[in-house]
Design a protein around this motif. Sequence first.
Motif, PDB file in Angstrom:
ATOM      1  N   VAL A 103     -20.630   4.623  -3.740  1.00 22.17           N
ATOM      2  CA  VAL A 103     -19.733   3.587  -4.256  1.00 22.17           C
ATOM      3  C   VAL A 103     -18.886   3.052  -3.108  1.00 22.17           C
ATOM      4  N   SER A 104     -18.336   1.841  -3.309  1.00 22.95           N
ATOM      5  CA  SER A 104     -17.539   1.224  -2.251  1.00 22.95           C
ATOM      6  C   SER A 104     -16.178   1.904  -2.149  1.00 22.95           C
ATOM      7  N   SER A 105     -15.558   1.754  -0.996  1.00 20.32           N
ATOM      8  CA  SER A 105     -14.264   2.394  -0.726  1.00 20.32           C
ATOM      9  C   SER A 105     -13.129   1.386  -0.922  1.00 20.32           C
ATOM     10  N   PRO A 106     -11.957   1.834  -1.337  1.00 18.99           N
ATOM     11  CA  PRO A 106     -11.676   3.185  -1.838  1.00 18.99           C
ATOM     12  C   PRO A 106     -12.072   3.296  -3.300  1.00 18.99           C
ATOM     13  N   SER A 107     -12.387   4.511  -3.733  1.00 20.06           N
ATOM     14  CA  SER A 107     -12.742   4.707  -5.135  1.00 20.06           C
ATOM     15  C   SER A 107     -12.095   5.991  -5.629  1.00 20.06           C
ATOM     16  N   SER A 108     -12.216   6.248  -6.909  1.00 19.27           N
ATOM     17  CA  SER A 108     -11.617   7.447  -7.476  1.00 19.27           C
ATOM     18  C   SER A 108     -12.440   8.691  -7.165  1.00 19.27           C
ATOM     19  N   THR A 109     -13.681   8.485  -6.703  1.00 18.43           N
ATOM     20  CA  THR A 109     -14.541   9.622  -6.386  1.00 18.43           C
ATOM     21  C   THR A 109     -14.802   9.653  -4.889  1.00 18.43           C
ATOM     22  N   ALA A 110     -13.898  10.290  -4.163  1.00 17.23           N
ATOM     23  CA  ALA A 110     -13.954  10.260  -2.704  1.00 17.23           C
ATOM     24  C   ALA A 110     -15.253  10.825  -2.161  1.00 17.23           C
ATOM     25  N   ALA A 111     -15.927  11.682  -2.930  1.00 15.78           N
ATOM     26  CA  ALA A 111     -17.158  12.311  -2.436  1.00 15.78           C
ATOM     27  C   ALA A 111     -18.301  11.330  -2.291  1.00 15.78           C
ATOM     28  N   SER A 112     -18.191  10.135  -2.877  1.00 17.63           N
ATOM     29  CA  SER A 112     -19.291   9.172  -2.813  1.00 17.63           C
ATOM     30  C   SER A 112     -18.887   7.879  -2.136  1.00 17.63           C
ATOM     31  N   ASP A 113     -17.756   7.865  -1.444  1.00 15.26           N
ATOM     32  CA  ASP A 113     -17.262   6.643  -0.800  1.00 15.26           C
ATOM     33  C   ASP A 113     -18.130   6.222   0.370  1.00 15.26           C
ATOM     34  N   GLY A 114     -18.179   4.907   0.591  1.00 16.68           N
ATOM     35  CA  GLY A 114     -18.785   4.406   1.819  1.00 16.68           C
ATOM     36  C   GLY A 114     -19.883   3.382   1.646  1.00 16.68           C
ATOM     37  N   LEU A 115     -20.227   3.041   0.420  1.00 21.35           N
ATOM     38  CA  LEU A 115     -21.312   2.076   0.207  1.00 21.35           C
ATOM     39  C   LEU A 115     -21.021   0.768   0.944  1.00 21.35           C
ATOM     40  N   GLY A 116     -22.024   0.255   1.632  1.00 21.04           N
ATOM     41  CA  GLY A 116     -21.938  -1.063   2.239  1.00 21.04           C
ATOM     42  C   GLY A 116     -21.064  -1.147   3.465  1.00 21.04           C
ATOM     43  N   ILE A 312     -28.109   1.571   3.009  1.00 21.72           N
ATOM     44  CA  ILE A 312     -26.997   1.864   2.100  1.00 21.72           C
ATOM     45  C   ILE A 312     -25.648   1.544   2.741  1.00 21.72           C
ATOM     46  N   GLY A 313     -25.603   1.486   4.082  1.00 25.31           N
ATOM     47  CA  GLY A 313     -24.331   1.217   4.771  1.00 25.31           C
ATOM     48  C   GLY A 313     -23.482   2.462   4.944  1.00 25.31           C
ATOM     49  N   ILE A 314     -24.144   3.616   5.091  1.00 24.17           N
ATOM     50  CA  ILE A 314     -23.457   4.899   5.224  1.00 24.17           C
ATOM     51  C   ILE A 314     -23.656   5.430   6.645  1.00 24.17           C
ATOM     52  N   SER A 315     -22.542   5.798   7.310  1.00 17.98           N
ATOM     53  CA  SER A 315     -22.661   6.342   8.661  1.00 17.98           C
ATOM     54  C   SER A 315     -22.937   7.844   8.610  1.00 17.98           C
ATOM     55  N   THR A 316     -23.647   8.325   9.627  1.00 14.64           N
ATOM     56  CA  THR A 316     -23.953   9.750   9.789  1.00 14.64           C
ATOM     57  C   THR A 316     -23.721  10.141  11.237  1.00 14.64           C
ATOM     58  N   ILE A 317     -23.885  11.398  11.528  1.00 13.61           N
ATOM     59  CA  ILE A 317     -23.655  11.870  12.893  1.00 13.61           C
ATOM     60  C   ILE A 317     -24.639  11.244  13.889  1.00 13.61           C
ATOM     61  N   LEU A 318     -25.801  10.800  13.412  1.00 11.45           N
ATOM     62  CA  LEU A 318     -26.782  10.161  14.302  1.00 11.45           C
ATOM     63  C   LEU A 318     -26.620   8.649  14.362  1.00 11.45           C
ATOM     64  N   ASP A 319     -25.894   8.073  13.430  1.00 12.33           N
ATOM     65  CA  ASP A 319     -25.722   6.615  13.396  1.00 12.33           C
ATOM     66  C   ASP A 319     -24.316   6.327  12.875  1.00 12.33           C
ATOM     67  N   HIS A 320     -23.435   6.009  13.809  1.00 13.37           N
ATOM     68  CA  HIS A 320     -22.007   5.897  13.483  1.00 13.37           C
ATOM     69  C   HIS A 320     -21.612   4.534  12.926  1.00 13.37           C
ATOM     70  N   ARG A 321     -22.528   3.756  12.425  1.00 16.16           N
ATOM     71  CA  ARG A 321     -22.183   2.427  11.912  1.00 16.16           C
ATOM     72  C   ARG A 321     -21.509   2.557  10.537  1.00 16.16           C
ATOM     73  N   HIS A 322     -20.176   2.698  10.552  1.00 19.58           N
ATOM     74  CA  HIS A 322     -19.437   2.832   9.283  1.00 19.58           C
ATOM     75  C   HIS A 322     -19.578   1.578   8.423  1.00 19.58           C
ATOM     76  N   TYR A 323     -19.824   0.451   9.057  1.00 18.73           N
ATOM     77  CA  TYR A 323     -19.975  -0.813   8.325  1.00 18.73           C
ATOM     78  C   TYR A 323     -21.450  -1.178   8.148  1.00 18.73           C
ATOM     79  N   GLY A 324     -22.296  -0.194   8.275  1.00 21.81           N
ATOM     80  CA  GLY A 324     -23.715  -0.447   8.098  1.00 21.81           C
ATOM     81  C   GLY A 324     -24.234  -1.467   9.091  1.00 21.81           C
ATOM     82  N   ASP A 325     -24.899  -2.479   8.591  1.00 20.30           N
ATOM     83  CA  ASP A 325     -25.561  -3.470   9.435  1.00 20.30           C
ATOM     84  C   ASP A 325     -24.685  -4.709   9.661  1.00 20.30           C
ATOM     85  N   CYS A 326     -23.369  -4.635   9.347  1.00 20.08           N
ATOM     86  CA  CYS A 326     -22.480  -5.780   9.596  1.00 20.08           C
ATOM     87  C   CYS A 326     -22.441  -6.077  11.095  1.00 20.08           C
ATOM     88  N   THR A 327     -22.373  -7.344  11.437  1.00 21.74           N
ATOM     89  CA  THR A 327     -22.319  -7.748  12.845  1.00 21.74           C
ATOM     90  C   THR A 327     -20.949  -8.318  13.174  1.00 21.74           C
TER      91      THR A 327
END
Length: 507
Positions: A103-116, A312-327
């Motif tokens: 789900v997109s941030s911020p949300s009530s369920t912090a465990a699933s934040d970060g979409l897009g 999905i627009g989610i960053s990981t330790i191998l790909d730090h793009r917190h904003y996904g594919d935004c330019t």
Amino acid sequence: MTHKTISIWCAFFVMAPFVLSSANADPFTRDDLNSRDKARVAAIVKATDNFTRAEQFEKMQGGAATTLHSVGRDSFSQFSANLDFEGEQQFKLGNGLFRKLWVSSPSSTAASDGLGPLFNARSCQRCHLKDGRGHPPESMEDSAVSMFLRLAIKPQTAEDEALIQAGTKVLIEEPTYGGQLQDLSISEIPPEGKMVITYEEVPVELAGGEIISLRKPTYSVSQLGYGPLHKDVLLSPRVAPQMIGLGLLEAIHVNDILSKEDPEDRDGDGISGRASWIGDDKASPRRLGRFGWKAGAASVREQSAGAFAGDIGISTILDHRHYGDCTAAQSACLEQKTGVQKRLGDVEAPDPVLKLVTFYSKNLAPPARRDFDDPEVLKGKALFYEAGCVSCHTPKFVTSRNAEQKEHRFQLIWPYTDLLLHDMGEGLADHFPVGSASGTEWKTPPLWGIGLTDEVNGHTYFLHDGRARNLTEAILWHGGEAEAAKEQFRLMSPLNRTRLIRFLESL
């Protein structure tokens, strides 16, 4: 015979001695085997010339990892049969994360934040439906699409060209829209646009007078949300591939793949085959690409991290793009909240999440073959060999003894791929180079499980963009290095074409 008994029996095959036919003369030495093992492996992976009966262990496509679960919609969603209890637990946890809706941030369920903020799907499962094959839209109203467009531009400078040649970059992204077109977004910003496909029907006549119509696609983008695309933009459609057997493909010894390369076609058989290399040994280590339609990822972990960020627009330790594919040209996109929670680290999906999703992806088991000993299927297998299909669709390997996961080590597997790049001709060309792969080259896709596509996904769309509506159309799209094999199929009698298709449906 119980499932457990069969699994142990299959795994034992590679431990048991058998008659040696010849010493291994392969110049690509495997550093994981002693001389006795090398001879045993060379003997068992040698192409068969006896099609009167099934080969030993042919039913168990994934070795001891093969699932014997009954055929149905969940045929691709079973765990490797040789996992222990702890492995099963990890697999099930990974399955939960694979299905997780972000789900997109911020949300009530912090465990699933970060979409897009831009994305193509809210979960891994959304594209890899039932862990199987995606499909192109079947109508303008079809929203259950598991396919997107890759974007790039031709190198614009000598520096761009040098980065590609060195392996530092695999492509030059479109300056405004990035590396792929996201057709979805969070509510605060617009999506990037919509993929548009038009088809032209092209008739092909087969021996016996049958006419097959192939649909030739043309791709464009409508409803652009951020202005025009670059004048030199390249578009490449990609259907989500099936997920089974990925850990076993990663466990194939690198020299077994490189030994099949013949980039200069020195043996004159018309088949070259080139390895896809990733990295320049400076910014990142040079490694063999195995995953993705153009073999642009070296490991399941890398492929998973790329999908998290791009799809999905989610960053990981191998790909730090917190904003996904935004330019940088999409400033509003870069102003949105991210799902990074400092207490969990500097990325949106902490490393345990990536590890579990990777473990799940590596342990989706190939299903056991059906009808593998049926006389008509065996005749189809003989035709598959005679047509030269096995020049690229290598039937079998024995995986490395040094594979990362013990369940993947030293297994006889039947994936029907060489994991190499091949020129497939102008008909399938996307003119979209990715790293080592040219605009006409594609990695040989594995064929295991291909006969269950309809059962699992309810369709029979094949190839990288799902243009083929059945296996016959998929074969007829082959060209380039596969032109001769395609022609042999086209000129077969109707009965023999049916036999060859029955063999494919048994995989």
